[in-house]
Scaffold this motif. Structure first.
Motif, PDB file in Angstrom:
ATOM      1  N   UNK A 108     -30.159  -0.106   2.379  1.00 23.99           N
ATOM      2  CA  UNK A 108     -30.158   1.291   1.914  1.00 23.99           C
ATOM      3  C   UNK A 108     -31.297   2.096   2.532  1.00 23.99           C
ATOM      4  N   UNK A 109     -32.362   1.422   2.975  1.00 23.43           N
ATOM      5  CA  UNK A 109     -33.538   2.164   3.444  1.00 23.43           C
ATOM      6  C   UNK A 109     -33.901   1.841   4.873  1.00 23.43           C
ATOM      7  N   UNK A 110     -32.883   1.665   5.709  1.00 24.13           N
ATOM      8  CA  UNK A 110     -33.164   1.427   7.128  1.00 24.13           C
ATOM      9  C   UNK A 110     -33.733   2.696   7.747  1.00 24.13           C
ATOM     10  N   UNK A 111     -34.756   2.537   8.592  1.00 22.45           N
ATOM     11  CA  UNK A 111     -35.245   3.694   9.336  1.00 22.45           C
ATOM     12  C   UNK A 111     -34.329   3.891  10.553  1.00 22.45           C
ATOM     13  N   UNK A 112     -34.349   5.086  11.158  1.00 27.33           N
ATOM     14  CA  UNK A 112     -33.501   5.295  12.347  1.00 27.33           C
ATOM     15  C   UNK A 112     -33.837   4.284  13.454  1.00 27.33           C
ATOM     16  N   UNK A 113     -35.119   3.958  13.610  1.00 29.31           N
ATOM     17  CA  UNK A 113     -35.468   2.999  14.676  1.00 29.31           C
ATOM     18  C   UNK A 113     -34.842   1.630  14.383  1.00 29.31           C
ATOM     19  N   UNK A 114     -34.916   1.204  13.127  1.00 25.84           N
ATOM     20  CA  UNK A 114     -34.308  -0.093  12.764  1.00 25.84           C
ATOM     21  C   UNK A 114     -32.788  -0.076  13.013  1.00 25.84           C
ATOM     22  N   UNK A 115     -32.127   0.992  12.580  1.00 23.49           N
ATOM     23  CA  UNK A 115     -30.672   1.083  12.758  1.00 23.49           C
ATOM     24  C   UNK A 115     -30.317   1.093  14.248  1.00 23.49           C
ATOM     25  N   UNK A 116     -31.148   1.814  15.036  1.00 24.48           N
ATOM     26  CA  UNK A 116     -30.867   1.903  16.477  1.00 24.48           C
ATOM     27  C   UNK A 116     -30.903   0.539  17.170  1.00 24.48           C
ATOM     28  N   UNK A 117     -31.663  -0.428  16.586  1.00 31.29           N
ATOM     29  CA  UNK A 117     -31.784  -1.726  17.276  1.00 31.29           C
ATOM     30  C   UNK A 117     -30.438  -2.443  17.385  1.00 31.29           C
ATOM     31  N   UNK A 228     -15.725   6.132 -16.351  1.00 35.09           N
ATOM     32  CA  UNK A 228     -16.712   5.190 -15.809  1.00 35.09           C
ATOM     33  C   UNK A 228     -16.374   4.818 -14.365  1.00 35.09           C
ATOM     34  N   UNK A 229     -15.086   4.534 -14.117  1.00 30.68           N
ATOM     35  CA  UNK A 229     -14.666   4.179 -12.752  1.00 30.68           C
ATOM     36  C   UNK A 229     -14.959   5.348 -11.809  1.00 30.68           C
ATOM     37  N   UNK A 230     -14.584   6.564 -12.248  1.00 23.86           N
ATOM     38  CA  UNK A 230     -14.801   7.748 -11.405  1.00 23.86           C
ATOM     39  C   UNK A 230     -16.290   7.932 -11.111  1.00 23.86           C
ATOM     40  N   UNK A 231     -17.123   7.764 -12.138  1.00 24.28           N
ATOM     41  CA  UNK A 231     -18.569   7.978 -11.966  1.00 24.28           C
ATOM     42  C   UNK A 231     -19.168   6.953 -10.992  1.00 24.28           C
ATOM     43  N   UNK A 232     -18.801   5.676 -11.161  1.00 21.89           N
ATOM     44  CA  UNK A 232     -19.370   4.643 -10.278  1.00 21.89           C
ATOM     45  C   UNK A 232     -18.854   4.789  -8.844  1.00 21.89           C
ATOM     46  N   UNK A 233     -17.577   5.166  -8.688  1.00 24.44           N
ATOM     47  CA  UNK A 233     -17.054   5.336  -7.326  1.00 24.44           C
ATOM     48  C   UNK A 233     -17.761   6.503  -6.634  1.00 24.44           C
ATOM     49  N   UNK A 234     -17.941   7.595  -7.370  1.00 26.92           N
ATOM     50  CA  UNK A 234     -18.668   8.739  -6.817  1.00 26.92           C
ATOM     51  C   UNK A 234     -20.107   8.318  -6.505  1.00 26.92           C
ATOM     52  N   UNK A 241     -23.971   8.082   1.342  1.00 32.10           N
ATOM     53  CA  UNK A 241     -24.475   9.306   1.967  1.00 32.10           C
ATOM     54  C   UNK A 241     -25.992   9.207   2.175  1.00 32.10           C
ATOM     55  N   UNK A 242     -26.725   8.759   1.147  1.00 36.88           N
ATOM     56  CA  UNK A 242     -28.186   8.695   1.249  1.00 36.88           C
ATOM     57  C   UNK A 242     -28.624   7.629   2.262  1.00 36.88           C
ATOM     58  N   UNK A 243     -27.925   6.472   2.278  1.00 37.27           N
ATOM     59  CA  UNK A 243     -28.259   5.421   3.259  1.00 37.27           C
ATOM     60  C   UNK A 243     -28.037   5.963   4.669  1.00 37.27           C
ATOM     61  N   UNK A 244     -26.974   6.758   4.844  1.00 41.46           N
ATOM     62  CA  UNK A 244     -26.653   7.323   6.164  1.00 41.46           C
ATOM     63  C   UNK A 244     -27.705   8.364   6.572  1.00 41.46           C
ATOM     64  N   UNK A 245     -28.103   9.205   5.618  1.00 35.00           N
ATOM     65  CA  UNK A 245     -29.137  10.219   5.930  1.00 35.00           C
ATOM     66  C   UNK A 245     -30.424   9.545   6.392  1.00 35.00           C
ATOM     67  N   UNK A 246     -30.786   8.432   5.705  1.00 40.17           N
ATOM     68  CA  UNK A 246     -32.015   7.721   6.071  1.00 40.17           C
ATOM     69  C   UNK A 246     -31.908   7.069   7.445  1.00 40.17           C
ATOM     70  N   UNK A 247     -30.737   6.459   7.722  1.00 35.34           N
ATOM     71  CA  UNK A 247     -30.606   5.645   8.933  1.00 35.34           C
ATOM     72  C   UNK A 247     -30.354   6.469  10.188  1.00 35.34           C
ATOM     73  N   UNK A 248     -29.754   7.672  10.042  1.00 36.12           N
ATOM     74  CA  UNK A 248     -29.408   8.403  11.279  1.00 36.12           C
ATOM     75  C   UNK A 248     -29.459   9.921  11.163  1.00 36.12           C
ATOM     76  N   UNK A 249     -29.955  10.453  10.031  1.00 35.81           N
ATOM     77  CA  UNK A 249     -30.049  11.917   9.918  1.00 35.81           C
ATOM     78  C   UNK A 249     -28.733  12.580  10.264  1.00 35.81           C
ATOM     79  N   UNK A 250     -28.775  13.644  11.063  1.00 36.50           N
ATOM     80  CA  UNK A 250     -27.544  14.418  11.320  1.00 36.50           C
ATOM     81  C   UNK A 250     -26.820  14.004  12.603  1.00 36.50           C
ATOM     82  N   UNK A 251     -27.077  12.793  13.093  1.00 36.47           N
ATOM     83  CA  UNK A 251     -26.347  12.345  14.308  1.00 36.47           C
ATOM     84  C   UNK A 251     -24.852  12.168  13.977  1.00 36.47           C
ATOM     85  N   UNK A 263     -19.575  13.362   5.393  1.00 40.95           N
ATOM     86  CA  UNK A 263     -19.691  12.522   4.188  1.00 40.95           C
ATOM     87  C   UNK A 263     -20.044  13.368   2.962  1.00 40.95           C
ATOM     88  N   UNK A 264     -20.847  14.424   3.169  1.00 35.28           N
ATOM     89  CA  UNK A 264     -21.214  15.299   2.039  1.00 35.28           C
ATOM     90  C   UNK A 264     -19.965  15.917   1.419  1.00 35.28           C
TER      91      UNK A 264
END
Ligand code: HEM
Length: 282
Positions: A108-117, A228-234, A241-251, A263-264
């Motif tokens: 969940x908290x990969x940096x862009x450099x880590x993801x790029x590897x 409950x199902x709707x809330x957890x799926x959302x 979305x947050x993992x993606x923002x952390x790993x690659x920003x707006x690429x 994704x937003x």
């Protein structure tokens, strides 16, 4: 107790110890197919983080399959007027979704450099092409014929998804059940074109409003299990979305979309919409 090992040597074990003498395989292996599972991790790079990414993705894929299984079961039980079993299956789905969300932790908290590897190892691969995920979305009423397109080259997947596109989801089955119990769900909702995404109806909002205002029994429990199902799926969509923002920003994404902005939009979609809007009217 003495048993004969395959080599002919006797294997000693006492009655309160696990059995040790199996020939060729173990019953665990026969049931779980653990060797097959462990053969499925084939990282492309030497980056240790790629292994975490691959295993987490495979675990999530298994959970999508499990969710599709239990959502179908819930739908079938509700269609058979078995509210208790249908609601129990939806509760299981909520537990699966919580475990699915917890599976984000290692990546969940990969940096862009880590993801790029290791990102190049994915090529054009993207979770967008997961048939099991799409099946789950269809069962939640998020139908879309255009989402079949990526699966055209895999006939079995395409056939299964095409079938799911035209079948009722858990919410369709719930609304039909509400109608059979005398709640005013109009025909245009009950006979809707199932290949289209579910759209909110004022009459359905009124039905849920009445149930939430007056019913303390199984229908409100069904409403809560669906919520409950709707809330957890959302929640999973938001975690992604947050993992993606952390790993690659707006690429842009590997699957060819604009990435985070696409994704937003997906994360803003409401599942079982009237179960949320009705609450303001109770
Ligand atoms: C931090 C790592 C990840 C990043 C940066 C990422 C990024 C993206 C992006 C940008 C998309 C949009 C489509 C595209 O252009 O590719 C997407 C879609 C998707 N990804 Fe991921 N992803 C990550 C991890 C995962 C994992 C572990 C899964 C689990 C299977 C997954 C499942 C999905 C699914 C199901 C979609 C389609 C969503 C939809 O149709 O609304 N992703 N991802």
């Amino acid at each position: 107790m003495t048993a004969e090992a395959p080599s002919g040597c006797p294997v000693q074990h006492s009655a309160d110890e696990p059995r040790l003498d199996f020939g060729g395989t173990t019953p665990y292996e026969d049931y779980v197919h653990a060797s097959t599972l462990h053969e499925l991790q084939r990282p492309v790079t030497d980056e240790p983080l790629e292994m975490s990414f691959l295993v987490v993705t495979q675990v999530m894929e298994l959970y999508f399959g499990l969710l599709a299984f239990d959502l179908r079961y819930a739908r079938d039980r509700l269609e058979a007027d078995d509210v208790r079993e249908g609601t129990a299956a939806l509760r299981r789905c909520t537990t699966h979704l919580k475990a699915l969300r917890a599976a984000w932790l290692p990546i969940a908290r990969m940096t862009p450099r880590e993801f790029n590897t290791f990102r190049h190892a994915l090529g054009e691969g993207s979770g967008f092409q997961s048939a099991a995920y799409r099946h789950v979305e269809f069962l939640l009423g998020e139908k879309s014929a255009s989402m079949l397109a990526p699966h055209r080259s895999v006939p079995a997947q395409h056939a299964e998804l095409s079938r799911a596109l035209g079948e009722p989801g858990v919410y369709d089955a719930s609304l039909a059940l509400l109608a059979r119990r005398g709640h005013g769900v109009p025909d245009d909702v009950l006979n809707r074109d199932l290949t289209l995404p579910y759209t909110a109806s004022l009459a359905v909002e009124e039905a849920w409003t009445k149930i939430y205002a007056t019913d303390a029994g199984h229908l409100i429990r069904l409403g809560e299990a669906l919520s409950d199902v709707a809330e957890e799926f959302t929640g999973w969509r938001h975690d992604h979305l947050m993992a993606t923002r952390r790993a690659m920003g707006s690429k842009p994404g590997t699957g060819g979309s604009a990435g985070v902005s696409w994704l937003e939009k997906r994360a803003r979609r409401d599942i079982f919409p009237e179960l949320w809007t009705a609450r303001a009217r109770v």
